[in-house]
Design a protein around this motif. Structure first.
Motif, mmCIF file in Angstrom:
data_model
loop_
_atom_site.group_PDB
_atom_site.id
_atom_site.type_symbol
_atom_site.label_atom_id
_atom_site.label_comp_id
_atom_site.label_asym_id
_atom_site.label_seq_id
_atom_site.Cartn_x
_atom_site.Cartn_y
_atom_site.Cartn_z
ATOM 1 N N VAL A 148 -0.461 10.170 17.557
ATOM 2 C CA VAL A 148 -0.669 8.805 18.032
ATOM 3 C C VAL A 148 0.596 7.971 17.878
ATOM 4 O O VAL A 148 1.475 8.289 17.081
ATOM 5 C CB VAL A 148 -1.821 8.100 17.275
ATOM 6 N N CYS A 149 0.639 6.893 18.677
ATOM 7 C CA CYS A 149 1.698 5.887 18.558
ATOM 8 C C CYS A 149 1.140 4.557 18.074
ATOM 9 O O CYS A 149 1.882 3.678 17.645
ATOM 10 C CB CYS A 149 2.386 5.694 19.906
ATOM 11 N N GLY A 150 -0.170 4.412 18.171
ATOM 12 C CA GLY A 150 -0.864 3.226 17.713
ATOM 13 C C GLY A 150 -2.356 3.472 17.794
ATOM 14 O O GLY A 150 -2.796 4.445 18.413
ATOM 15 N N PHE A 151 -3.148 2.612 17.176
ATOM 16 C CA PHE A 151 -4.596 2.704 17.326
ATOM 17 C C PHE A 151 -5.230 1.350 17.080
ATOM 18 O O PHE A 151 -4.616 0.433 16.543
ATOM 19 C CB PHE A 151 -5.204 3.771 16.401
ATOM 20 N N HIS A 152 -6.497 1.228 17.500
ATOM 21 C CA HIS A 152 -7.266 0.015 17.199
ATOM 22 C C HIS A 152 -8.648 0.402 16.714
ATOM 23 O O HIS A 152 -9.170 1.479 17.013
ATOM 24 C CB HIS A 152 -7.347 -0.897 18.421
ATOM 25 N N TYR A 153 -9.259 -0.491 15.957
ATOM 26 C CA TYR A 153 -10.620 -0.308 15.473
ATOM 27 C C TYR A 153 -11.109 -1.661 14.960
ATOM 28 O O TYR A 153 -10.565 -2.699 15.353
ATOM 29 C CB TYR A 153 -10.665 0.762 14.374
ATOM 30 N N PHE A 154 -12.102 -1.664 14.082
ATOM 31 C CA PHE A 154 -12.558 -2.896 13.453
ATOM 32 C C PHE A 154 -12.665 -2.664 11.950
ATOM 33 O O PHE A 154 -12.901 -1.547 11.496
ATOM 34 C CB PHE A 154 -13.894 -3.375 14.029
ATOM 35 N N THR A 155 -12.485 -3.728 11.188
ATOM 36 C CA THR A 155 -12.457 -3.587 9.731
ATOM 37 C C THR A 155 -13.862 -3.419 9.170
ATOM 38 O O THR A 155 -14.853 -3.872 9.742
ATOM 39 C CB THR A 155 -11.809 -4.816 9.076
ATOM 40 N N PHE A 156 -13.923 -2.783 7.980
ATOM 41 C CA PHE A 156 -15.177 -2.630 7.257
ATOM 42 C C PHE A 156 -15.320 -3.760 6.239
ATOM 43 O O PHE A 156 -14.372 -4.034 5.484
ATOM 44 C CB PHE A 156 -15.219 -1.287 6.523
ATOM 45 N N LEU B 60 2.098 -4.030 12.022
ATOM 46 C CA LEU B 60 3.283 -3.379 12.581
ATOM 47 C C LEU B 60 4.098 -2.803 11.434
ATOM 48 O O LEU B 60 4.507 -3.540 10.531
ATOM 49 C CB LEU B 60 4.114 -4.380 13.382
ATOM 50 N N THR B 61 4.322 -1.485 11.447
ATOM 51 C CA THR B 61 5.057 -0.834 10.358
ATOM 52 C C THR B 61 6.503 -0.569 10.753
ATOM 53 O O THR B 61 6.797 -0.173 11.878
ATOM 54 C CB THR B 61 4.366 0.479 9.937
ATOM 55 N N SER B 62 7.396 -0.772 9.797
ATOM 56 C CA SER B 62 8.836 -0.651 10.019
ATOM 57 C C SER B 62 9.282 0.822 10.033
ATOM 58 O O SER B 62 8.491 1.720 9.715
ATOM 59 C CB SER B 62 9.586 -1.446 8.955
ATOM 60 N N PRO B 63 10.547 1.086 10.384
ATOM 61 C CA PRO B 63 10.996 2.464 10.611
ATOM 62 C C PRO B 63 10.800 3.423 9.446
ATOM 63 O O PRO B 63 10.573 4.624 9.665
ATOM 64 C CB PRO B 63 12.489 2.285 10.929
ATOM 65 N N GLU B 64 10.875 2.941 8.221
ATOM 66 C CA GLU B 64 10.825 3.835 7.061
ATOM 67 C C GLU B 64 9.401 4.164 6.621
ATOM 68 O O GLU B 64 9.197 5.000 5.732
ATOM 69 C CB GLU B 64 11.597 3.223 5.883
ATOM 70 N N VAL B 65 8.409 3.532 7.233
ATOM 71 C CA VAL B 65 7.015 3.719 6.809
ATOM 72 C C VAL B 65 6.379 4.877 7.570
ATOM 73 O O VAL B 65 6.452 4.939 8.802
ATOM 74 C CB VAL B 65 6.205 2.432 7.018
ATOM 75 N N GLN B 66 5.744 5.779 6.832
ATOM 76 C CA GLN B 66 5.025 6.901 7.430
ATOM 77 C C GLN B 66 3.542 6.534 7.543
ATOM 78 O O GLN B 66 2.959 6.005 6.603
ATOM 79 C CB GLN B 66 5.165 8.158 6.562
ATOM 80 N N VAL B 67 2.953 6.828 8.694
ATOM 81 C CA VAL B 67 1.529 6.573 8.910
ATOM 82 C C VAL B 67 0.862 7.860 9.381
ATOM 83 O O VAL B 67 1.438 8.603 10.186
ATOM 84 C CB VAL B 67 1.315 5.443 9.936
ATOM 85 N N GLN B 68 -0.322 8.098 8.889
ATOM 86 C CA GLN B 68 -1.081 9.303 9.235
ATOM 87 C C GLN B 68 -1.135 9.506 10.751
ATOM 88 O O GLN B 68 -1.509 8.616 11.500
ATOM 89 C CB GLN B 68 -2.506 9.183 8.684
ATOM 90 N N ASP B 69 -0.730 10.683 11.194
ATOM 91 C CA ASP B 69 -0.757 11.117 12.596
ATOM 92 C C ASP B 69 0.289 10.444 13.478
ATOM 93 O O ASP B 69 0.396 10.764 14.668
ATOM 94 C CB ASP B 69 -2.135 10.908 13.230
ATOM 95 N N GLN C 270 0.815 -1.216 0.000
ATOM 96 C CA GLN C 270 0.000 0.000 0.000
ATOM 97 C C GLN C 270 0.849 1.267 0.000
ATOM 98 O O GLN C 270 0.340 2.365 0.265
ATOM 99 C CB GLN C 270 -0.934 0.003 1.222
ATOM 100 N N GLY C 271 2.147 1.120 -0.289
ATOM 101 C CA GLY C 271 3.032 2.268 -0.369
ATOM 102 C C GLY C 271 3.795 2.526 0.920
ATOM 103 O O GLY C 271 3.633 1.828 1.920
ATOM 104 N N LEU C 272 4.627 3.558 0.888
ATOM 105 C CA LEU C 272 5.458 3.922 2.040
ATOM 106 C C LEU C 272 4.784 4.935 2.955
ATOM 107 O O LEU C 272 5.268 5.201 4.056
ATOM 108 C CB LEU C 272 6.795 4.492 1.565
ATOM 109 N N SER C 273 3.695 5.517 2.516
ATOM 110 C CA SER C 273 2.951 6.490 3.311
ATOM 111 C C SER C 273 1.503 6.034 3.397
ATOM 112 O O SER C 273 0.815 5.935 2.379
ATOM 113 C CB SER C 273 3.050 7.888 2.681
ATOM 114 N N LEU C 274 1.044 5.744 4.607
ATOM 115 C CA LEU C 274 -0.258 5.131 4.801
ATOM 116 C C LEU C 274 -1.216 6.060 5.547
ATOM 117 O O LEU C 274 -0.824 6.696 6.525
ATOM 118 C CB LEU C 274 -0.128 3.832 5.608
ATOM 119 N N THR C 275 -2.462 6.105 5.096
ATOM 120 C CA THR C 275 -3.513 6.724 5.888
ATOM 121 C C THR C 275 -3.994 5.698 6.914
ATOM 122 O O THR C 275 -3.662 4.508 6.841
ATOM 123 C CB THR C 275 -4.700 7.142 5.011
ATOM 124 N N ARG C 276 -4.800 6.150 7.852
ATOM 125 C CA ARG C 276 -5.344 5.212 8.824
ATOM 126 C C ARG C 276 -6.209 4.158 8.127
ATOM 127 O O ARG C 276 -6.138 2.967 8.462
ATOM 128 C CB ARG C 276 -6.173 5.959 9.867
#
Length: 367
Positions: free
Chosen positions: A177-185, A163-172, A127-133
């Motif tokens: 945030v340092c992590g989050f949880h939810y449920f899939t659609f 779990l994303t590795s050091p080079e991966v950017q994630v929204q926020d 899904q690329g190196l930059s991820l949205t939530r």
């Protein structure tokens, strides 16, 4: 009644998702009310939703390029959670027993059986190196349709951890945030299952997401061990639950508050991976007690609930809160920890709120 319009349902689901994803937020010093005895400040309420009461199959998705040493630390922690794991007291499984005190409306407790049932390695950044939530859900979908070695899509007992590795950017990430949880659609993954994401903060923001192994820049950094303001005592490494005085022959170490405290050495030698362990624990505890965001939480706003681990961020031992870690153990070379795990591992994991004691609690507590 006719069927609702699918694209409108998806739109409202995604809009709601953008505002309610439950997150582990960086520790905020000097403004914390998370003292381990602050029972009068908390109104934790059960909202009649399900908890994870049946044995769980945990599926881990390693997104990006991971150091095998870091993976081994996290994997050993996950394998330490189950009540069937074998570790000396106080153990990770002992810590999970506080989480297990939460029940659903039938009286069923959260399960103590958590099996690491599968791992997927997404080396190609599907899904690329930059991820949205929301893209985290697409990572899960990709892992379940990958060829070869796809993860099973497990709607009844599955729990997915990205779990994303050091080079991966994630929204926020690092900002809020340092992590989050939810449920899939179902529209994205195909079914509704609980999931969590945690990022490796060792290079991006250790001061924000790997406390207390690093300090945020705005705090001003640590000082030497000899600082006269040192006040926080780290307990004995032999598991003795009795408090020890500074002059005790068991060689306790005196550590100070955030404006004068030396850095605590991570128990497994890596700031990022050891920091991730506590964030993972935080998210797993909240997924188990509030998987569909309608079970256990405090506060009147369901779009911004305060969950059982949120109440205890930054508390790792007796006396913790307000920027103080609390009384924890140290090993022979001064590395801080409060729990034992499989393969001789030790971990430093934040406490969670106990519905029985009505305060933050962990098995290393002195009372």
């Amino acid at each position: 009644m006719g069927k609702p319009c699918t694209h409108l349902l998806l739109f409202f689901s995604l809009s709601f998702f953008s505002s309610i994803v439950l997150s582990w937020k960086p520790q905020q010093f000097y403004q914390s009310n998370n003292y381990e005895g602050s029972s009068d400040l908390v109104n934790l309420v059960y909202h009649m939703g399900p908890v994870l009461a049946t044995p769980l199959n945990l599926y881990t998705i390693w997104y990006g390029h991971w150091d095998p040493t870091h993976q081994a630390i996290i994997r050993d922690f996950l394998n330490s959670l189950s009540s069937s794991s074998s570790s000396s007291f106080p153990s990770v499984a002992d810590w999970w027993r506080t989480v297990r005190l939460y029940t659903d409306q039938t009286g069923a407790n959260i399960t103590g059986e958590i099996l690491l049932s599968g791992e997927h390695y997404d080396y190609t950044y599907s899904q690329g190196l930059s991820l949205t939530r929301l893209a985290i859900q697409s990572v899960i979908k990709a892992a379940t349709v990958a060829h070869p070695n796809a993860l099973p899509l497990d709607p009844y007992n599955g729990l997915y951890l990205v779990l994303t590795s050091p080079e991966v950017q994630v929204q926020d990430f690092c900002r809020a945030v340092c992590g989050f949880h939810y449920f899939t659609f179902p529209a994205v993954v195909g079914v509704t299952v609980p999931y969590a994401w945690v990022g490796y903060s060792g290079t991006q923001c250790p001061g924000m997401c790997a406390f207390p192994f690093a300090w945020p820049e705005y705090v001003g950094g640590p000082t030497s061990v000899g600082d006269s303001r040192s006040e926080e005592v780290m307990g004995p490494p032999n598991g003795d639950r009795e408090p020890a005085s500074v002059s005790d022959s068991r060689n306790v170490e005196v550590m100070g508050p955030p404006n004068g405290k030396e850095l605590m050495d991570p128990p497994n030698g890596d700031v990022g991976a050891d920091g991730m362990v506590s964030v993972i624990a935080h998210e797993l505890a909240e997924m188990a007690s509030n998987p569909l965001i309608n079970a256990w939480y405090a506060g009147d706003d369901p779009t911004a609930p305060t969950e059982i681990a949120d109440l205890c961020v930054g508390v790792y031992g007796s006396g913790g809160g307000g920027g103080y870690v609390g009384m924890v153990y140290k090993d022979s070379v001064g590395r801080g920890y409060n729990l034992n795990g499989v393969n001789g591992r030790r971990f430093l994991v934040q406490w969670v709120w106990s519905p029985v004691r009505n305060r933050c609690f962990g098995p290393n507590a002195l009372d």
